[in-house]
Each structure stands twice: as structure tokens, then as C-alpha cells.
Design a protein around this motif. Sequence first.
Motif, mmCIF file in Angstrom:
data_model
loop_
_atom_site.group_PDB
_atom_site.id
_atom_site.type_symbol
_atom_site.label_atom_id
_atom_site.label_comp_id
_atom_site.label_asym_id
_atom_site.label_seq_id
_atom_site.Cartn_x
_atom_site.Cartn_y
_atom_site.Cartn_z
ATOM 1 N N UNK A 5 0.845 -1.187 0.000
ATOM 2 C CA UNK A 5 0.000 0.000 0.000
ATOM 3 C C UNK A 5 0.883 1.240 0.000
ATOM 4 N N UNK A 6 0.568 2.174 -0.871
ATOM 5 C CA UNK A 6 1.338 3.402 -1.005
ATOM 6 C C UNK A 6 0.365 4.577 -1.063
ATOM 7 N N UNK A 7 0.834 5.723 -0.610
ATOM 8 C CA UNK A 7 0.014 6.936 -0.652
ATOM 9 C C UNK A 7 0.414 7.750 -1.874
ATOM 10 N N UNK A 8 -0.579 8.083 -2.688
ATOM 11 C CA UNK A 8 -0.351 8.878 -3.889
ATOM 12 C C UNK A 8 -1.149 10.167 -3.740
ATOM 13 N N UNK A 9 -0.499 11.298 -3.966
ATOM 14 C CA UNK A 9 -1.181 12.587 -3.850
ATOM 15 C C UNK A 9 -1.437 13.162 -5.238
ATOM 16 N N UNK A 10 -2.629 13.705 -5.413
ATOM 17 C CA UNK A 10 -2.999 14.339 -6.666
ATOM 18 C C UNK A 10 -3.700 15.654 -6.347
ATOM 19 N N UNK A 11 -3.335 16.702 -7.053
ATOM 20 C CA UNK A 11 -3.974 17.997 -6.863
ATOM 21 C C UNK A 11 -5.422 17.923 -7.317
ATOM 22 N N UNK A 12 -6.312 18.548 -6.562
ATOM 23 C CA UNK A 12 -7.724 18.556 -6.924
ATOM 24 C C UNK A 12 -8.009 19.525 -8.064
#
Length: 64
Positions: free
Chosen positions: A18-25
Motif C-alpha cells: 500500500x502506497x500513498x499517492x497525492x494528486x492535486x484537486x
Amino acid sequence: MQPFADAQVLSCPYCGEEVEVQADSVGPSSEQYVEDCSVCCRPWAVSVTREGEEVWVSLGRDDD
């Protein structure tokens, strides 16, 4: 004003961690880019889709 980044927890398509991926809204309705897994260092094909305030992120193998 800085766009707000949404964090999503997904599984690496290579090692399964499991990895955390960030994406701009805020951004284009869809985009793709390559990012390396923080666990196994293999490249993901990251797809981001935005509709209104909703953001969806999916990971695929970059070698497919």
C-alpha cells in the motif's frame, strides 16, 4: 492560492504494498505521468481523472 492535494492509498501494481499517492484537486480533467514506487522503486503509470471536486487516481505497470 495553492491547490489542495488529495491523498489516496493504493496498491503498487508490482510489489502489492500500500502506497500513498497525492494528486492535486485542481488541474486538467485527465492526466498521466510516471512515478516510482517508494517501496520497490519500479515505475508506475499514474492516471488522474478529475470531475468537479472529485479526483480519481489509478496505478498501472509502466512496462505493459
